[in-house]
Design a protein around this motif. Structure first.
Motif, mmCIF file in Angstrom:
data_model
loop_
_atom_site.group_PDB
_atom_site.id
_atom_site.type_symbol
_atom_site.label_atom_id
_atom_site.label_comp_id
_atom_site.label_asym_id
_atom_site.label_seq_id
_atom_site.Cartn_x
_atom_site.Cartn_y
_atom_site.Cartn_z
ATOM 1 N N HIS A 40 0.835 -1.209 0.000
ATOM 2 C CA HIS A 40 0.000 0.000 0.000
ATOM 3 C C HIS A 40 0.869 1.259 0.000
ATOM 4 O O HIS A 40 0.674 2.173 -0.794
ATOM 5 N N HIS A 106 -14.819 5.661 -2.759
ATOM 6 C CA HIS A 106 -13.943 4.970 -1.814
ATOM 7 C C HIS A 106 -12.774 5.845 -1.386
ATOM 8 O O HIS A 106 -11.982 5.455 -0.539
ATOM 9 N N GLY A 107 -12.636 7.010 -2.014
ATOM 10 C CA GLY A 107 -11.511 7.873 -1.664
ATOM 11 C C GLY A 107 -10.238 7.481 -2.390
ATOM 12 O O GLY A 107 -9.150 7.900 -2.014
ATOM 13 N N ASP A 110 -8.727 10.635 -3.644
ATOM 14 C CA ASP A 110 -8.660 11.785 -2.736
ATOM 15 C C ASP A 110 -7.259 12.380 -2.673
ATOM 16 O O ASP A 110 -7.092 13.564 -2.415
ATOM 17 N N TRP A 111 -6.249 11.529 -2.866
ATOM 18 C CA TRP A 111 -4.865 12.015 -2.763
ATOM 19 C C TRP A 111 -4.574 13.127 -3.769
ATOM 20 O O TRP A 111 -3.670 13.926 -3.559
ATOM 21 N N ASN A 138 -18.619 1.646 2.354
ATOM 22 C CA ASN A 138 -17.204 1.895 2.691
ATOM 23 C C ASN A 138 -16.918 1.549 4.136
ATOM 24 O O ASN A 138 -15.876 1.008 4.452
ATOM 25 N N PRO A 320 -8.879 -0.832 -0.055
ATOM 26 C CA PRO A 320 -10.049 -0.162 -0.639
ATOM 27 C C PRO A 320 -9.774 1.258 -1.104
ATOM 28 O O PRO A 320 -10.489 1.764 -1.959
ATOM 29 N N ASP A 321 -8.758 1.899 -0.567
ATOM 30 C CA ASP A 321 -8.528 3.291 -0.974
ATOM 31 C C ASP A 321 -7.390 3.425 -1.984
ATOM 32 O O ASP A 321 -6.909 4.515 -2.228
#
Ligand SMILES: Cc1cc2nc3c(=O)[nH]c(=O)nc-3n(C[C@H](O)[C@H](O)[C@H](O)COP(=O)(O)OP(=O)(O)OC[C@H]3O[C@@H](n4cnc5c(N)ncnc54)[C@H](O)[C@@H]3O)c2cc1C
Ligand code: FES
Lengths: 401, 380
Positions: A40, A106-107, A110-111, A138, A320-321
């Motif tokens: 991750h 799910h984001g 978002d980054w 989520n 998930p993200d």
């Protein structure tokens, strides 16, 4: 990590020392957790322009396709307009819900810190308002994945998908619910998100339910007005055909989403868990539960795209993200971990996965059931012989053999 | 999450947008229009970089043309600037150095490169005319008080000169530069931002006395030097802008020997509770609605820190109230601003969790599910 459980379950899963959730020692679990976390972190450290371009490009593509299809359908009097428009709109809706909507919510993006492609602002083309869905999917589903009684996606509170769910006569109607759910999936999801059970159990105040219900009604109204009133009206005397086309596109998207999602958790391979099995789990055990509670679907790149990369449901549940476009890249590393820790890596072709889901749904409509067959640990294939090229004929005439 | 200012759009466009939404829901007509031209965007204020100018070897001014009319600002205020670097949008605050009454509605900011930084080196080396950037609202209270004071002391160092530059221009426009002493600290003349204009003004303008303090020639300026340089410093209204260490030292000096109410200061790296002497509030329980967890604050601990203490990786950027990354929607309850002590918040309001503490029980909607543990997503 909770102490190794004593046998409490007559199906025997909890006591089974070969059960993937129990076979690893706490130290192994910790190491495994670190390895997954490292994947991750590496991907997150590497995210950049290439990923941003991917999602921006896909969103542009979806918008163009949706616009062109809607315009084609205004001319739905012609067969070409009707067929091309319906097909285009179906594909657009699938992309929008799966590879774009589900993943943005799910984001995963978002980054980028782009407020227009962000989980806290995104709204999707579905009856379910994104805010309720983010909670039920989520949070609830992705935290309590496949824990019977906690993960409300195990049967969505209306179906019996696991033999350990107690049977009720209402489940006799399951084959019918199943068909209805497939066709009306977005409405099922919207209703499911309300989580009436939580309200009955007093976990959710009535005021919140009312607020959410208002949200659903508002959202649903907009969706209905767009697809079933506004665009048909704009089509003039072709209104019936446009209406039918829009309904078809929604149903096609619903059935497809249903198929992909059911293949992600309910094939025989995927494990379910009891609450005690998941209690006080370590980070490593959480990863194992995510790993074995999901199942992948094999396919080509277009298939993965159309499934929103939920054909990598295993990778999705582990991370998930993480941007979905990275799942394919990390899949070999996940398999490698499975190989080394002797854990299963659930995967199969679409028809096989779908068939096993449908068989369970039919069988479990009736009392009792059967224990689903679980695959053994994943074993990495031997490197193909051609890699070392021992075949002299092949070496001499590679193009012939 | 941090967002740009909303551009002002015509009433007609708003109507088109509202009606058109019937067809485009859940998107807005804009989302389609802006694929045709970025000038059609009505949700976020963008600007085009039209010139990049080197001020000193490590300072760059970029001139911006907002895509919609700029709503205006007061000299000395700053705006948040959003730039895309390697796929990620970063926001930083920059003082507006352009004329607050610019005839063409242009804006500029003047940025000093911070080594090891993310945004300022990008502005120094990669930013080009034609680039798109995002603009936040004008913010800040470092402005000339009304009426303008008679006797003024400006104390600046390095890039801290930027708001002072804007204040001087605005003062001189109103004939307010009657008795201004300006002490500016930097390495040498080459390192002096806006040197040409200010040195010339120092020579030709009677009311403006410039005292450059070059580190290459002298020791670093300390509060003790003031008596010699500006004997009446304690009677002057003073505007102080520079690095944190300098501000801390001089603010302490004013508190002890001067009149703290005459000192106005601008921090580029603000500290919570650093300047305001606020009484802590009651604290309370914070419930995060989407991810279903609760945190406790004693009234001194910000909501962000209290949430993080439970192991959740809440979104944040600057942690000091500037960037807006940490915003959550207040569902119920009130919060106290840790910088000012003010109690605020109505249901539905977006609050900055890094600079607020609960005042009694509060419920927040964090907008998306926050991950636990190390799956943190910090955008800076
Ligand atoms: C109200 C306000 C107005 C501002 N106006 C201006 C302006 O007009 N011109 C200007 O150049 N800057 C201004 N700044 C500072 C600016 O917002 C950024 O902090 C600065 O450009 C550094 O950003 P970066 O992304 O390059 O560094 P970052 O990636 O944010 O930081 C990298 C490292 O540098 C340190 N650092 C951050 N900022 C500074 C700093 N200012 N001095 C020394 N070290 C620092 C950080 O602690 C970190 O360790 C202002 C800040 C505020 C709050
Ligand atoms: S305003 Fe930047 S983190 Fe809160």
């Amino acid at each position: 990590m909770s102490p190794r459980p004593v046998s409490t379950d007559k199906q025997g899963t909890t006591a089974d020392p070969n059960h993937p959730l129990h076979k690893l020692t706490p130290e192994q679990l910790e190491e495994l957790g670190r390895e997954f976390q490292a994947i991750h972190d590496e991907v997150y450290a590497d995210l950049g322009e290439r990923d941003a371009e991917y999602i921006r490009g896909l969103i542009r593509f979806h918008r163009r396709l949706a616009a062109v299809s809607r315009i084609a359908l205004l001319g739905s009097g012609s067969t070409i307009g009707l067929v091309a428009g319906t097909a285009g709109l179906s594909v657009a809706k699938i992309l929008e819900n799966m590879e774009i909507g589900h993943n943005v919510l799910h984001g995963q993006w978002d980054w980028m810190n782009d407020p227009k492609i962000h989980s806290s602002t995104w709204e999707w083309d579905s009856a379910s308002p994104s805010s309720s869905w983010k909670h039920s999917h989520n949070y609830v589903h992705h935290t309590y994945t496949n824990v019977i009684g906690k993960d409300k996606d195990v049967g969505y509170e209306i179906m019996r998908v696991d033999e350990r769910q107690p049977w009720k006569p209402a489940y006799l109607g399951q084959p019918i619910y199943n068909l209805l759910l497939a066709a009306l999936f977005e409405w099922g999801v919207a209703f499911h998100d309300l989580d009436l059970e939580a309200m009955r159990n007093g976990e959710k105040p009535m005021t919140q339910v009312k607020e959410e219900l208002r949200g659903i009604v508002r959202k649903a109204m907009r969706q209905v007005v767009k697809d079933y009133i506004a665009f048909p009206l704009l089509s003039g005397r072709n209104w019936r055909r446009t209406l039918a086309a829009n309904a078809t596109a929604n149903v096609v998207r619903n059935v497809w989403a249903y198929a992909i999602i059911f293949c992600g958790h309910f094939p025989d391979q995927a494990y379910t868990f009891t609450e005690e099995e998941a209690a006080d789990e370590s980070m490593g055990a959480w990863y194992v539960r995510q790993l074995i509670g999901a199942a992948n679907i094999e396919g080509g790149d277009t298939f993965h795209l159309m499934s929103g990369n939920l054909s990598f449901q295993v990778e999705h549940h582990l991370f998930p993200d993480m941007p979905s476009s990275r799942y394919k890249e990390i899949a070999p590393r996940v398999k490698d971990i499975c190989d080394r820790y002797e854990l299963p890596y659930n995967t199969g072709p679409f028809l096989k996965q779908f068939g096993s889901v449908q068989r369970s749904l039919l069988r479990l409509a009736f009392p009792g059931g059967f224990q689903k067959r679980k695959p053994g640990p994943y074993v990495a294939p031997e490197p193909p012989a051609s890699a070392t090229e021992t075949n002299p004929l092949r070496r001499a005439f590679p193009q012939v053999v | 999450m941090e967002i740009a200012a909303r551009p002002q759009v015509s009433a007609l466009r708003r109507v088109v947008s509202r009606v058109g939404r019937t067809l485009t829901t859940p998107l807005l007509p804009d989302d389609y229009f802006e694929m045709l031209s970025s000038r059609w965007a009505t949700r976020e204020l963008r600007a085009e970089v039209i010139a990049v100018r080197r001020e000193t070897p490590d300072t760059t001014t970029i001139v911006l043309r907002p895509a919609a009319a700029w709503p205006g600002h007061a000299a000395g205020q700053y705006l948040r600037l959003g730039v895309h670097i390697d796929g990620i949008r970063h926001w930083r605050a920059y003082t507006i150095t352009s004329d607050d009454a610019h005839p063409d509605g242009l804006l500029s900011v003047t940025v000093k490169r911070v080594d090891g930084g993310r945004v300022s080196p990008w502005i120094a080396t990669s930013c080009r005319p034609g680039d798109t950037v995002y603009l936040g609202e004008a913010e800040g209270t470092f402005v000339v008080p009304d009426p303008a004071p008679e006797r003024i002391l400006m104390l600046t160092a390095g890039s801290g000169i930027t708001p002072i530059w804007s204040l001087l221009r605005s003062l001189s426009r109103a004939d307010g530069v009657r008795d201004v002493v300006h002490v500016h600290c930097c390495r040498d003349e080459e390192d002096f931002i806006f040197a040409a204009d200010l040195l010339a003004a120092g020579e030709h303008h009677d009311g403006y006395r410039l005292l450059p303090h070059y580190r290459s020639e002298r020791e670093r300026l300390t509060p003790a030097d003031l008596d010699g340089l500006v004997p009446d410093w304690a009677e002057r209204t003073t505007f102080l802008s520079g690095p944190s260490a300098m501000i801390d030292a001089f603010a302490a000096h004013w508190t002890e020997y001067g009149d703290r109410s005459l000192l106005h200061l601008e921090r580029f790296q603000p500290v919570i509770g650093g300047d305001a002497t606020t009484t802590p509030g009651s604290g309370g329980t914070i419930r995060f609605r989407m991810t279903e967890f609760e945190a406790e604050s004693d009234g001194r601990t910000s909501i962000l820190e209290a949430g993080e203490a439970t192991g959740h990786a809440l979104p944040h950027g600057c942690r000091m109230g500037v960037c807006h990354t940490c915003k959550c929607t207040l569902v119920s309850g009130r919060v106290r601003d840790l910088r000012t002590g003010e109690v605020l918040g109505d249901p539905g309001e977006l609050i900055r969790t890094c600079v607020t503490a609960p005042e009694g029980p509060v419920e927040l909607d964090e907008g998306h599910v926050v991950m636990r543990g190390t799956n943190a997503r910090s955008i800076r």
